[in-house]
Structures are given as structure tokens and as C-alpha cells.
Design a protein around this motif. Structure first.
Motif, PDB file in Angstrom:
ATOM      1  N   LEU A 159     -23.987  60.509  63.215  1.00 49.20           N
ATOM      2  CA  LEU A 159     -23.042  61.628  63.176  1.00 49.20           C
ATOM      3  C   LEU A 159     -21.878  61.348  62.230  1.00 49.20           C
ATOM      4  O   LEU A 159     -21.244  62.280  61.724  1.00 49.20           O
ATOM      5  N   ALA A 160     -21.570  60.084  62.025  1.00 45.75           N
ATOM      6  CA  ALA A 160     -20.513  59.675  61.084  1.00 45.75           C
ATOM      7  C   ALA A 160     -21.099  58.643  60.132  1.00 45.75           C
ATOM      8  O   ALA A 160     -22.158  58.063  60.389  1.00 45.75           O
ATOM      9  N   ASP A 161     -20.408  58.410  59.019  1.00 40.42           N
ATOM     10  CA  ASP A 161     -20.923  57.496  57.999  1.00 40.42           C
ATOM     11  C   ASP A 161     -20.251  56.132  58.004  1.00 40.42           C
ATOM     12  O   ASP A 161     -20.879  55.136  57.666  1.00 40.42           O
ATOM     13  N   GLN A 162     -18.967  56.116  58.398  1.00 41.18           N
ATOM     14  CA  GLN A 162     -18.257  54.840  58.323  1.00 41.18           C
ATOM     15  C   GLN A 162     -17.097  54.803  59.305  1.00 41.18           C
ATOM     16  O   GLN A 162     -16.366  55.789  59.462  1.00 41.18           O
ATOM     17  N   VAL A 163     -16.955  53.666  59.976  1.00 39.27           N
ATOM     18  CA  VAL A 163     -15.782  53.419  60.797  1.00 39.27           C
ATOM     19  C   VAL A 163     -14.679  52.927  59.876  1.00 39.27           C
ATOM     20  O   VAL A 163     -14.878  51.985  59.101  1.00 39.27           O
ATOM     21  N   GLY A 164     -13.527  53.583  59.914  1.00 41.41           N
ATOM     22  CA  GLY A 164     -12.460  53.187  59.005  1.00 41.41           C
ATOM     23  C   GLY A 164     -11.170  53.925  59.278  1.00 41.41           C
ATOM     24  O   GLY A 164     -11.110  54.818  60.134  1.00 41.41           O
ATOM     25  N   TYR A 165     -10.165  53.523  58.556  1.00 38.31           N
ATOM     26  CA  TYR A 165      -8.837  54.130  58.692  1.00 38.31           C
ATOM     27  C   TYR A 165      -8.605  55.129  57.563  1.00 38.31           C
ATOM     28  O   TYR A 165      -9.440  55.291  56.663  1.00 38.31           O
ATOM     29  N   VAL A 166      -7.432  55.743  57.591  1.00 40.26           N
ATOM     30  CA  VAL A 166      -7.082  56.708  56.549  1.00 40.26           C
ATOM     31  C   VAL A 166      -7.111  56.048  55.176  1.00 40.26           C
ATOM     32  O   VAL A 166      -7.595  56.633  54.201  1.00 40.26           O
ATOM     33  N   ASP A 167      -6.615  54.808  55.093  1.00 40.39           N
ATOM     34  CA  ASP A 167      -6.579  54.137  53.789  1.00 40.39           C
ATOM     35  C   ASP A 167      -7.976  53.876  53.240  1.00 40.39           C
ATOM     36  O   ASP A 167      -8.181  53.836  52.031  1.00 40.39           O
ATOM     37  N   ASP A 168      -8.962  53.709  54.143  1.00 37.04           N
ATOM     38  CA  ASP A 168     -10.346  53.541  53.685  1.00 37.04           C
ATOM     39  C   ASP A 168     -10.858  54.829  53.051  1.00 37.04           C
ATOM     40  O   ASP A 168     -11.534  54.796  52.007  1.00 37.04           O
ATOM     41  N   ALA A 169     -10.544  55.972  53.681  1.00 34.93           N
ATOM     42  CA  ALA A 169     -10.953  57.262  53.127  1.00 34.93           C
ATOM     43  C   ALA A 169     -10.268  57.508  51.784  1.00 34.93           C
ATOM     44  O   ALA A 169     -10.888  58.006  50.835  1.00 34.93           O
ATOM     45  N   ILE A 170      -8.985  57.140  51.687  1.00 30.92           N
ATOM     46  CA  ILE A 170      -8.243  57.323  50.433  1.00 30.92           C
ATOM     47  C   ILE A 170      -8.821  56.434  49.333  1.00 30.92           C
ATOM     48  O   ILE A 170      -8.992  56.861  48.183  1.00 30.92           O
ATOM     49  N   ALA A 171      -9.149  55.184  49.685  1.00 30.23           N
ATOM     50  CA  ALA A 171      -9.734  54.267  48.706  1.00 30.23           C
ATOM     51  C   ALA A 171     -11.072  54.799  48.200  1.00 30.23           C
ATOM     52  O   ALA A 171     -11.395  54.673  47.004  1.00 30.23           O
ATOM     53  N   ASP A 172     -11.847  55.389  49.100  1.00 33.24           N
ATOM     54  CA  ASP A 172     -13.138  55.987  48.732  1.00 33.24           C
ATOM     55  C   ASP A 172     -12.923  57.102  47.709  1.00 33.24           C
ATOM     56  O   ASP A 172     -13.607  57.176  46.685  1.00 33.24           O
ATOM     57  N   MET A 173     -11.959  57.978  47.977  1.00 35.08           N
ATOM     58  CA  MET A 173     -11.699  59.090  47.057  1.00 35.08           C
ATOM     59  C   MET A 173     -11.194  58.586  45.707  1.00 35.08           C
ATOM     60  O   MET A 173     -11.576  59.118  44.657  1.00 35.08           O
ATOM     61  N   LYS A 174     -10.343  57.578  45.711  1.00 34.46           N
ATOM     62  CA  LYS A 174      -9.842  57.016  44.449  1.00 34.46           C
ATOM     63  C   LYS A 174     -10.997  56.474  43.604  1.00 34.46           C
ATOM     64  O   LYS A 174     -11.043  56.667  42.381  1.00 34.46           O
ATOM     65  N   LYS A 175     -11.922  55.792  44.258  1.00 33.43           N
ATOM     66  CA  LYS A 175     -13.072  55.227  43.553  1.00 33.43           C
ATOM     67  C   LYS A 175     -13.908  56.326  42.925  1.00 33.43           C
ATOM     68  O   LYS A 175     -14.351  56.218  41.775  1.00 33.43           O
ATOM     69  N   ARG A 176     -14.122  57.404  43.682  1.00 40.29           N
ATOM     70  CA  ARG A 176     -14.926  58.519  43.157  1.00 40.29           C
ATOM     71  C   ARG A 176     -14.226  59.207  41.989  1.00 40.29           C
ATOM     72  O   ARG A 176     -14.886  59.766  41.109  1.00 40.29           O
ATOM     73  N   MET A 177     -12.904  59.176  41.993  1.00 37.99           N
ATOM     74  CA  MET A 177     -12.135  59.843  40.942  1.00 37.99           C
ATOM     75  C   MET A 177     -11.867  58.925  39.750  1.00 37.99           C
ATOM     76  O   MET A 177     -11.248  59.332  38.757  1.00 37.99           O
ATOM     77  N   GLY A 178     -12.325  57.678  39.851  1.00 39.47           N
ATOM     78  CA  GLY A 178     -12.124  56.735  38.765  1.00 39.47           C
ATOM     79  C   GLY A 178     -10.705  56.214  38.672  1.00 39.47           C
ATOM     80  O   GLY A 178     -10.250  55.799  37.596  1.00 39.47           O
ATOM     81  N   LEU A 179      -9.991  56.229  39.798  1.00 37.27           N
ATOM     82  CA  LEU A 179      -8.613  55.745  39.815  1.00 37.27           C
ATOM     83  C   LEU A 179      -8.565  54.275  40.228  1.00 37.27           C
ATOM     84  O   LEU A 179      -9.469  53.766  40.898  1.00 37.27           O
ATOM     85  N   LYS A 180      -7.490  53.615  39.853  1.00 38.43           N
ATOM     86  CA  LYS A 180      -7.262  52.240  40.272  1.00 38.43           C
ATOM     87  C   LYS A 180      -6.684  52.237  41.685  1.00 38.43           C
ATOM     88  O   LYS A 180      -6.083  53.222  42.124  1.00 38.43           O
ATOM     89  N   PRO A 181      -6.842  51.136  42.414  1.00 36.19           N
ATOM     90  CA  PRO A 181      -6.316  51.071  43.787  1.00 36.19           C
ATOM     91  C   PRO A 181      -4.836  51.388  43.890  1.00 36.19           C
ATOM     92  O   PRO A 181      -4.379  51.961  44.878  1.00 36.19           O
TER      93      PRO A 181
END
Length: 593
Positions: A257-279
Motif C-alpha cells: 500500500l506504501a512504497d517507503q517508510v520515511g520522513y518528510v525530508d526523505d520525500a523532499i530528497a526524493d523530489m530533489k533527485k528527480r528534479m536534478g537538484l543538489k541536496p
């Protein structure tokens, strides 16, 4: 003399403070006017993420809710159609790279509206852009939207509330008996269960049957939508809910039902990676309301012909009511204006109402019927609810379009009033006496027992209103009175079943209703005019401040702030206390969140 001087000084001080206050408010208002009028659009930066959160009630029409009196900067409370439009625009907007679903506050809408938003999110995904969902705790409604995302994050200590649908109805008869109140109830329709809580202590078999026949298909739709996105069968999902299998974040991931256990910062890091941004880079986030102000909806002003889109949402009230309700006097006037406008060739009525006053419903039905006689085509589009009075105003339409999860029908009426003779006589020791000019001159009131003749009169009045309701439906749907009676009696139906028995013509959304209206009117090029028109928050604030309006907005927003999630229940109770005359109203409001 000293006291006189003190009074004069106090008066002058009060007047001075009032002037200072008005001056400060004036500066604030002028500043707000300048800020809101200088530029109606909001600039969206490149490489932005659209943040969606739907914890507050979502109206059908933008701003058709009680607005905060201090919302002077012009930010809208988006309606369902404008939410769809914003998501459609975002899909082709190069500045928007993806969507972040923040679902900590659940979902403040019904299942039909939720399905519309969910479908819009899925269409957004077709553009190839990402949709990431995150929440500390997913309510059922929140997860329903989250399941449309391509990646679902869940807090390590969170879970998904995945337990199924139910209808819980409180029954008050024993309580009323104990305090000495007996409800005098008059109803027409064996399934018209709105009065059951006041005369019984549990659901009747017929009411239990109709609740099950509504809940079961909409729950299957709910599971099927989730299953399609998450690669699960309906039966598998149902077993999860039936066995309370989702008890932790790890369970949610293990069960798919879910893909990953994580915090808000994990979701933000995921989006940054997809957008080609640096941490260390910052994501530009834009809220849905601000994003909707960043572009103008396309309108073809060259078209001469128009279709009127009339939003009819909320309780149907007689004479007056709060914003976000259907007041007969107001709707009769605006429908009359529409009828007399030769440029308007068709009317689409978007109904999302559990009903209300039978007389008010009749008044609105009458004006829509006159518009139909004048040559305008009438099409009804149903939202979460179009029941009882909501169906009353819809039944005369040329075509009726319902959503798959629409609750409709409930063709029945009732009236009731409290008998408090025992409360006053035995509990409070208050006794009433009267002098009358005729046998029944005191009228029906809570202080005296209702005479058998009066009971007979009230039941006959209720039955007569039911017969009128049956006739309205029979005439509108081209059925016989008896065939309508067989499917009426206050019984509720879900959209597809309503189509099967002839209460609606088609299953579809508002866009489909607009297409049908244009076809019936024989027009290809047209503009859409929305009704009712709403004043800007600033204008409402000034009117309330100067006494030209009323202070309902201030009081409502204050109560909403204090009561939070319980405010809808307060508003529902308040509407029940204001009931007058015979009611054509849904017996229950379903909350699946």
C-alpha cells in the motif's frame, strides 16, 4: 462637576480610540485593495513543485463557503472544477515539475468529489511528471488520493487507516424519554429514515438494507480505484481491511500500500533527485490556491451563445441561509434572470445537496420548469449528493448525469416537532394555561398534546407533499405515479443503480453534462457563465464592518476555528434546529474519511 468631567473625558477617549481603530483598519483595507488589485496573478518560479493539501471542505464552486473576514488578499477557496483546471494546467506547465501530496489533514470532501480529484491527479501523471505523497498518518480518504501517486511515503510511526466504510447513526429516543420529550413525527415513505433516531432506538430493517446497498458499491469502487493504482485485487484489499492487517508503517509497505517508510525530508530528497537538484538546493513550492491565480482560465469571449452553470450545493433553505447553502429566494431570482437572458441557451445545474425544505425545493423546481418552458435546455450534473430535495429540483431536467458514487433518490418527506408537556409538567414544574377563541387556536406547539384531529391534519399534509413529490418525478422522468412510488418511499440509491431504475440518464462528470447541454441546445461555440456570483472577501468585510451585510462570516469562521473537525457536525445540527415545515431531506451524511 468632577463626575461630569470624568464622563466627558471617558467619552472623548472612547471616540478617539474608535477613530484610531478605524484609521488602522482603513490603512489595512487600502493596503489590501492595492495589493489585490495591483496584480491578480501570482508569479510561479521555474523548477517548482505544486503542493496539494485537502484537509478543509471543498466546495463545488470557488468561494461558495463562509470566507474568513480577514482574507483581504483575495486568496480563493478553490472549488472542485477549478481544482481540476489547475491540475490540468500544471500538467502542461514547464515550470511545474511535479506534485507533492501533503495529506496530514486527511480529505475534507465526499467520495464522488474525491474520485474527481483523484482522476485529475492520474491525468497529471500522464504528462510524465512525478507525484509524491507523504503523511504522518493516512486517513482512508487521504490514502485514497495518495494511492494515485507514483511514490507513497509513510512516517515510521504512522500507519494507514484501512478499515472499510460504515454508517453510524445516533438514536435519541431513550434520552428524550428520560427528559420528558416526545417527538411528534409524520412521514411518508417506508425508507424515509430521517425520523428514526427520534422514535426508535435502532435502525429499521429497511433502513439497514438501503444503507448496505449504498455502502457496498461505493466501497467496491473505492477498493477498485486503489487496486488499479497499486496492482492489487479488490478481494485482496478487502481482506486487508477485514483483518486489520495494516497496523504499522512496515505493514503498509510489506502489503504494497506504501512504497517507503520515511520522513518528510526523505520525500523532499526524493523530489530533489528527480528534479536534478543538489541536496543543498531549495525546492520552490507553490500552493494550489496561489497556483490557480498564476494563470487565467481560457474563455471564448467571441461566442455569443452562453450556457449558465448554476451551482446548487448545501442544505435547501427557505427565505435565508448561510453561504454555501441553497436559499430559495436567491435561487428563484437568479434563475429568473437566467430565463430572461436570450443569450443563454441552456442551463447546467450542478447539484450537491442532501435536500432540505420541501417548499423551498418546490419554488426552485418551479423556476427551473419555467426556464424549460421558455425553451432553455436543462441538464443536471450530480455531485456527492442529489437526494430528497436535491433530487426534487433535478427531476424536471431534460437529462440527468450522476457520478458513480453519487447518493441520490430519497424521494420522501417528513415533518416533526417536540412535545414537551411531560418535561414542563413533571420535570420542571411549569404549567401552561390559555384562553382560546376557537378549538385549535393555540396551534400546534410543544406545550400541549397534539389532538387526534391535529395529528390527522399533519399526517395528511405530509402525505399530500409526498404525492406532489411523486408527481414531479413522474412528470419529469416520464413515468407513472405508481412506478415512481415503487422506487421512492425515501429510499436512497447509488448512481449506477439510479440509472438502472430510471432516476438518472447517464453516469458521467460535469464536463459530460456540459457536452450534453450544448448538444441539446444545438450550439458548438459558447461561453460559460457561473451562478451564483460571489462578492470578493474584501467587499464582504467592508459590508460587515459598516453594517450593510451581516456578521455570519465572522461568527462562522470563529466557530470553525474553535470546533475544528467537529464544525461540520455543528453546522448540520444548526440546520436541523432551523427546519420549518415539511422536509425533503437525506437522513444521513456519509463521511468515508
Amino acid at each position: 462637576m468632577n463626575q461630569f468631567l470624568k464622563n466627558v473625558f471617558a467619552s472623548c477617549l472612547g471616540v478617539g480610540l474608535a477613530f484610531v481603530l478605524l484609521f488602522v483598519i482603513g490603512i489595512f483595507v487600502v493596503g489590501a485593495m492595492a495589493g489585490s488589485s495591483a496584480e491578480d496573478t501570482v508569479a510561479v518560479e521555474k523548477n517548482s513543485v505544486l503542493k496539494l493539501s485537502f484537509g478543509k471542505p471543498i466546495p463545488e464552486q470557488t468561494n461558495n463557503v463562509e470566507m474568513s473576514p480577514f482574507n483581504l488578499m483575495g486568496q480563493d477557496v478553490l472549488g472542485l472544477e477549478d481544482i481540476e483546471a489547475a491540475l490540468e494546467h500544471a500538467a502542461s506547465d514547464d515550470k511545474i515539475k511535479g506534485i507533492y501530496l501533503d495529506l496530514d489533514n486527511g480529505l475534507g470532501t465526499g467520495l464522488a468529489s474525491a474520485a474527481t480529484i483523484r482522476e485529475a491527479i492520474l491525468k497529471f501523471r500522464e504528462s510524465g511528471k512525478f507525484v509524491v505523497a507523504n503523511s504522518k498518518y493516512y486517513s482512508q480518504g487521504g490514502y485514497y488520493l495518495a494511492s494515485a501517486a507514483d511514490r507513497v511515503y509513510i512516517n515510521p510511526l504512522g500507519t494507514i487507516d484501512f478499515h472499510g466504510f460504515s454508517a453510524m447513526i445516533p438514536f435519541f429516543k431513550d434520552m428524550l424519554d428520560r427528559v420528558g420529550i416526545r417527538m411528534e413525527v409524520f412521514y411518508a415513505g417506508d425508507f424515509k429514515s430521517a425520523t428514526e433516531p427520534y422514535r426508535l432506538n435502532e435502525m429499521t430493517p429497511k433502513n439497514r438494507l438501503q444503507m448496505r446497498e449504498f455502502l457496498e458499491p461505493v466501497y467496491i469502487n473505492f477498493l477498485a480505484d486503489i487496486g488499479k493504482s497499486r496492482g492489487k485485487e479488490v478481494g485482496e484489499l478487502r481482506k486487508m481491511a477485514d483483518g486489520l492487517k495494516v497496523r504499522s508503517a512496515d505493514d503498509a509497505v510489506a502489503l504494497g500500500l506504501a512504497d517507503q517508510v520515511g520522513y518528510v525530508d526523505d520525500a523532499i530528497a526524493d523530489m530533489k533527485k528527480r528534479m536534478g537538484l543538489k541536496p543543498e538546493d531549495k525546492i520552490n513550492v507553490v500552493g494550489l490556491e496561489d497556483y490557480a491565480m498564476s494563470f487565467k482560465k481560457k474563455k471564448d469571449y467571441s461566442a455569443k451563445d452562453k450556457i449558465a452553470l448554476v451551482y446548487a450545493e448545501g442544505i435547501i433553505n427557505m427565505n435565508d441561509g448561510e453561504k454555501g447553502s441553497i436559499v430559495d429566494d436567491e435561487y428563484v431570482k437568479l434563475l429568473r434572470d437566467i430565463r430572461q437572458d436570450e443569450k443563454i441557451k441552456a442551463i447546467v445545474v450542478r447539484v450537491n445537496s442532501p435536500g432540505g425544505s420541501a417548499i423551498a425545493s418546490e419554488n426552485i423546481w418551479r423556476e427551473l420548469s419555467l426556464a424549460k418552458v421558455s425553451g432553455k435546455k436543462i441538464v443536471v450534473s450530480m455531485g456527492d449528493y442529489a437526494a430528497s430535495g436535491g433530487y426534487y429540483i433535478a427531476c424536471m431536467a431534460d437529462k440527468i448525469v450522476a457520478e458513480p458514487n453519487t447518493l441520490t433518490g430519497s424521494i420522501g418527506v417528513y415533518s416533526m416537532m417536540p412535545n414537551m408537556t411531560k418535561l414542563f409538567d413533571e420535570k420542571l414544574g411549569i404549567h401552561w394555561d390559555t384562553v382560546k377563541t376557537t378549538r385549535y387556536s393555540t396551534g400546534v406547539n410543544p406545550f400541549y398534546d397534539i389532538a387526534p384531529e391535529e395529528q390527522n391534519y399533519l399526517q395528511q399534509s405530509t402525505q399530500a407533499m409526498y404525492e406532489t413529490f411523486l408527481k414531479r418525478v413522474a412528470d419529469g422522468r416520464k413515468m407513472t405515479r405508481d412506478s415512481v412510488h415503487q422506487i421512492a418511499q425515501g429510499r436512497v440509491w447509488v448512481g449506477p443503480k439510479a440509472k438502472e431504475i430510471g432516476l438518472v440518464d447517464e453516469i458521467g462528470d460535469l464536463d459530460r453534462a456540459m457536452e450534453i447541454a450544448a448538444d441539446l441546445a444545438g450550439i458548438k461555440k459558447y461561453r460559460v457563465s457561473e451562478y451564483p456570483a460571489h462578492k470578493e472577501p474584501l467587499q464582504e468585510f467592508i459590508e460587515e464592518l459598516t453594517g450593510q451585510g451581516d456578521d455570519k462570516g465572522i461568527r462562522s469562521k470563529a466557530l470553525e476555528s474553535e470546533l475544528g473537525q467537529f464544525y461540520p457536525h455543528y453546522r448540520e445540527l444548526k440546520s436541523w434546529l432551523k427546519m420549518e415545515g415539511v422536509q425533503a431531506r437525506l437522513p444521513v451524511i456519509i463521511n468515508f474519511n
